[in-house]
Design an enzyme around this catalytic site. Structure first.
Site, PDB file in Angstrom:
ATOM      1  N   GLY A 197       0.653  -1.236   0.023  1.00  0.00           N
ATOM      2  CA  GLY A 197      -0.057   0.098  -0.023  1.00  0.00           C
ATOM      3  C   GLY A 197       0.899   1.289  -0.106  1.00  0.00           C
ATOM      4  O   GLY A 197       0.234   2.254   0.177  1.00  0.00           O
ATOM      5  N   GLY A 231       2.530   2.583  -2.560  1.00  0.00           N
ATOM      6  CA  GLY A 231       2.610   2.967  -3.720  1.00  0.00           C
ATOM      7  C   GLY A 231       3.499   2.652  -4.786  1.00  0.00           C
ATOM      8  O   GLY A 231       4.014   3.313  -5.542  1.00  0.00           O
ATOM      9  N   THR A 268       3.423   0.188  -7.146  1.00  0.00           N
ATOM     10  CA  THR A 268       2.607  -0.021  -8.413  1.00  0.00           C
ATOM     11  C   THR A 268       2.223   1.243  -9.045  1.00  0.00           C
ATOM     12  O   THR A 268       2.383   1.627 -10.149  1.00  0.00           O
ATOM     13  CB  THR A 268       1.426  -1.187  -8.343  1.00  0.00           C
ATOM     14  OG1 THR A 268       1.858  -1.955  -7.850  1.00  0.00           O
ATOM     15  CG2 THR A 268       0.867  -1.298  -9.547  1.00  0.00           C
ATOM     16  N   HIS A 315     -10.937  -0.663  32.793  1.00  0.00           N
ATOM     17  CA  HIS A 315      -9.940  -1.031  32.165  1.00  0.00           C
ATOM     18  C   HIS A 315      -9.350  -0.147  31.177  1.00  0.00           C
ATOM     19  O   HIS A 315      -8.041   0.286  31.307  1.00  0.00           O
ATOM     20  CB  HIS A 315     -10.603  -2.215  31.142  1.00  0.00           C
ATOM     21  CG  HIS A 315      -9.358  -3.027  30.329  1.00  0.00           C
ATOM     22  ND1 HIS A 315      -8.859  -4.295  30.642  1.00  0.00           N
ATOM     23  CD2 HIS A 315      -8.638  -2.733  29.247  1.00  0.00           C
ATOM     24  CE1 HIS A 315      -7.944  -4.695  29.977  1.00  0.00           C
ATOM     25  NE2 HIS A 315      -7.925  -3.631  28.814  1.00  0.00           N
ATOM     26  N   GLU A 316     -10.223   0.714  30.428  1.00  0.00           N
ATOM     27  CA  GLU A 316      -9.693   1.769  29.610  1.00  0.00           C
ATOM     28  C   GLU A 316      -9.068   2.833  30.393  1.00  0.00           C
ATOM     29  O   GLU A 316      -8.063   3.519  30.040  1.00  0.00           O
ATOM     30  CB  GLU A 316     -10.741   2.051  28.612  1.00  0.00           C
ATOM     31  CG  GLU A 316     -11.307   1.108  27.571  1.00  0.00           C
ATOM     32  CD  GLU A 316     -10.508   0.272  26.952  1.00  0.00           C
ATOM     33  OE1 GLU A 316      -9.536   0.893  26.466  1.00  0.00           O
ATOM     34  OE2 GLU A 316     -10.741  -0.652  26.473  1.00  0.00           O
ATOM     35  N   ASP A 359      -3.422  -7.009  24.878  1.00  0.00           N
ATOM     36  CA  ASP A 359      -2.650  -6.250  25.714  1.00  0.00           C
ATOM     37  C   ASP A 359      -1.384  -7.304  25.933  1.00  0.00           C
ATOM     38  O   ASP A 359      -0.376  -6.850  25.606  1.00  0.00           O
ATOM     39  CB  ASP A 359      -3.022  -5.982  26.965  1.00  0.00           C
ATOM     40  CG  ASP A 359      -4.172  -5.042  26.897  1.00  0.00           C
ATOM     41  OD1 ASP A 359      -4.163  -4.305  25.577  1.00  0.00           O
ATOM     42  OD2 ASP A 359      -4.926  -4.556  27.662  1.00  0.00           O
TER      43      ASP A 359
END
EC number: 3.4.24.-
Length: 676
Positions: free
Chosen positions: A242, A244, A246, A462-463, A537
């Site tokens: 991805g 670039g 080509t 958790h976050e 994690d």
């Protein structure tokens, strides 16, 4: 406009002879023979069995010919009967002069035995001498087609197989099986094909400079050869997917005013032995005939893989034969043939060393992921056809997409336009781009996902644990957005603004590992229980710790030793490059590093337990919190650099998500799973 007298007069186009004309003439003759071969132009009429019996009683019938295989009867009248008015329709002369061999009447009968008995009974009752004949009729066209059908079927199957074997090659004398060894390369036509220029390739300044010089070589070779220099024979574009590669080759095709042959490495692969090598020879022959020219081989690793690897059968490998022919053709160029080979791959480590040597691919151009300035330039290219808001800041968009390739940025722009259209907006705004980044990295927002209040609280803490630890660690990427809205497989996510570093120190890696363990540490501190929500994690920190120990040599236990083979062509085979004692040391060292950072995260959260609780409660209330909310609770982050302090900057951590089977996701609390 005056007509140019020098223009040669156009010659009339000659109609090409087609074999289909022969088939049509033959078919017409058979149909004519069937219908006009003695019976098709007379005045035959259809009648019924009852009328036939009436004609028979009146003595009008001279002969009845019963066709047993078609259940039809043909009736021939006497000369006296033709003079009667009732038979006026069949007594008219036929179109073809001569003896009339066609019947006057024709009818369909049912059961043969009953029909025969009725006729014989009438003959006996009326003392008639009418002839009764039995015959079988041969349908000439039908019999011919039926006898010809097996041959047509065999020939059709043969043609189909030849077309499949030749990859659907065109017809004519060079088509099908005779064209199987021909090259499948597409010759770029700048007049008919879509033209891509270097202006359409944003970023990649170093790579563009290299390929621009190659184009200049072909346009003006004397500029370089006059000083004794030689034109390079090949350039290899290497880089992640991805980026670039080509697209860069398409730009070369658009800019160079020379023939450009484009094909994929898999186009050389065929089921027949020797076809790949034959196609390589044909490709280079065409290129030399049209020199100066360029050959572009995309995904060259399909045929350029190192020889002798995993060849357990000992047989002749067709792929190796193709590679050998490619090596020979590339090294067989003269210095002034003016044919240059471009190739692209994202797996340069598996290519054969002979292919990579000087004299074949003289230049290796690395096409890396774009940096901040290059991402801005890529956004400018992809936003040209999109109606955007006048206040849209491209610098802001470039900061939101660290680690994105050019293809990823194109996807973000397209997704943002779709989101804006879905919301019936007249232009694409900044929020649409943020939603697009969330959609691409985190997945589709699942508003109807059922989460119990207990699970939602665990997700929030958790976050919040990730946010708190990353805010307190100096070298951790500042977490500037937290959400507990389910996306894809994730129940919650943390979004970072990572610093784009070229080298990483042990302190930076340890701080990142500590922030990553903040989610599980928060569950331990608040609930005194842990869950399966930290799978991604644990996966991340284990990879980081293993890299520290086995790749970068950043631990004192093993010292300055690496077991990493950057070439990808390790000679170790199936054996590990270290002893069993060293393997035990590696395992212990990895476990020690992770457990130390876990304990450190627990210590940080215990010191900031009240702030952790406030942050989790605010997250439960709003579901999405930003950098401002963290600053209200923790104050300004003292470690932030001036260039990184931007208001409303929301960036994604592009770490891989966890497995849904185990009920775990990236930086999220778990879904309860029977398998865990």
């Amino acid at each position: 406009m005056a007509k140019d007298n020098n223009t040669p007069p156009q010659q009339p186009k000659k109609s090409r002879f087609s074999s289909w004309w022969i088939y049509g003439i033959i078919l017409t003759l058979f149909i004519g023979f069937q219908f006009f071969g003695g019976s098709g132009l007379s005045n035959t009429e259809k009648t019924t069995v009852s009328e036939l019996k009436e004609y028979l009683r009146n003595g009008d019938i001279d002969e009845i010919r019963i066709i047993t295989n078609t259940r039809q009867a043909k009736v021939f009248l006497t000369e006296e009967a033709l003079a009667k008015e009732v038979h006026e329709g069949v007594s008219e002369p036929s179109i073809i002069p001569g003896p009339n061999l066609a019947p006057h009447y024709i009818l369909d009968y049912g059961d043969l035995q009953n029909f025969e008995d009725d006729i014989n009974q009438i003959k006996q009752d009326n003392n008639l001498e009418t002839k009764i004949d039995f015959d079988k009729e041969n349908t000439r066209l039908g019999d011919f087609i039926f006898s010809l059908l097996p041959f047509v079927l065999i020939i059709g199957i043969w043609i189909y197989l030849m077309r499949r074997m030749s990859g659907g090659a065109g017809g004519g004398a060079g088509g099908q099986i005779f064209n199987i060894g021909k090259s499948k390369a597409k010759l770029f036509d700048e007049k008919s094909d879509t033209r891509t220029s270097f202006k359409d390739v944003a970023g990649l300044e170093g790579a563009k400079e290299e390929v621009q010089e190659i184009v200049e070589f072909l346009k003006n070779p004397d500029k370089y050869t006059s000083l004794g220099g030689k034109i390079p024979k090949g350039a290899l574009l290497v880089g992640p997917p991805g980026t670039g590669k080509t697209l860069l080759a398409k730009a070369v095709a658009g800019e160079a005013k020379v023939p450009f042959f484009s094909l994929s490495g898999s186009d050389f692969v065929e089921m027949f032995v020797g076809v790949g090598a034959s196609r390589v020879r044909d490709l280079f022959k065409q290129a030399k005939d049209k020199a100066p020219s360029i050959i572009f081989i995309d995904e060259i690793d399909a045929i350029g893989r190192a020889r002798g690897k995993n060849n357990f059968t000992g047989s002749n490998d067709e792929r190796e034969n193709t590679l050998n022919q490619l090596l020979t053709e590339m090294d067989g160029f003269g210095t002034n043939t003016n044919v240059i080979v471009l190739a692209a791959t994202n797996r340069a480590d598996v290519l054969d060393k002979a292919l990579m040597r000087a004299g074949r691919f003289d230049r290796q151009i690395y096409v890396d992921l774009p940096d901040l300035k290059e991402r801005k330039a890529i956004f400018e290219v992809h936003l040209r056809p999109i109606k955007t808001s006048e206040t849209l800041d491209l610098d802001f968009l470039a900061r939101q997409t660290p680690g994105f390739s050019g293809a990823d940025i194109a996807n973000v722009c397209n997704e943002a336009a779709l989101i804006a259209a879905r919301k019936e907006r007249k232009s694409v705004t900044r929020q649409d781009f943020l939603d697009a980044v969330d959609r691409i990295v985190g997945g589709l927002e699942k508003k109807n996902k059922i989460i119990t209040p207990d699970e939602k609280k665990r997700v929030a803490f958790h976050e919040a644990g990730h946010a708190t630890v990353s805010w307190m660690c100096e070298h951790a990427a500042p977490l500037v957005k937290v959400t507990i809205v389910p996306r894809g497989q994730s129940l919650g996510a943390a979004w970072y603004l990572p610093e784009e570093r070229l080298i990483v120190t042990p302190e930076q890696m340890l701080d990142e590992m500590c922030a990553t363990m903040g989610g599980r540490a928060a569950e331990k501190v608040i609930f005194d229980k842990i869950s399966t929500g930290a799978l991604s994690d644990l996966e991340k920190v284990t990879k980081q710790a293993r890299a520290m120990v086995t790749i970068y040599g950043l631990t004192e236990t093993l010292g300055n030793v690496t077991y990493y083979d950057s070439s990808g062509q390790s000679d170790y085979g199936f054996a590990k490059p270290y002893s069993e004692e060293t393997a035990q040391l590696i395992d212990k060292e990895i476990s020690r590093i992770i457990e130390e950072q876990y304990a450190r995260a627990i210590e940080i959260l215990n010191q900031n337990k009240e702030k952790l609780t406030d942050l989790a409660n605010r997250l439960l209330e709003k579901e999405v919190i930003f950098k401002d909310d963290l600053e209200k609770i923790f104050g300004k982050r003292p470690f932030d650099k001036k260039e990184n302090i931007e208001d409303d900057t929301i960036v994604n951590d592009t770490r891989s998500e966890g497995s849904e089977e185990s009920g775990t996701t990236e930086n999220s609390s778990p879904e309860e799973s029977p398998s865990e």
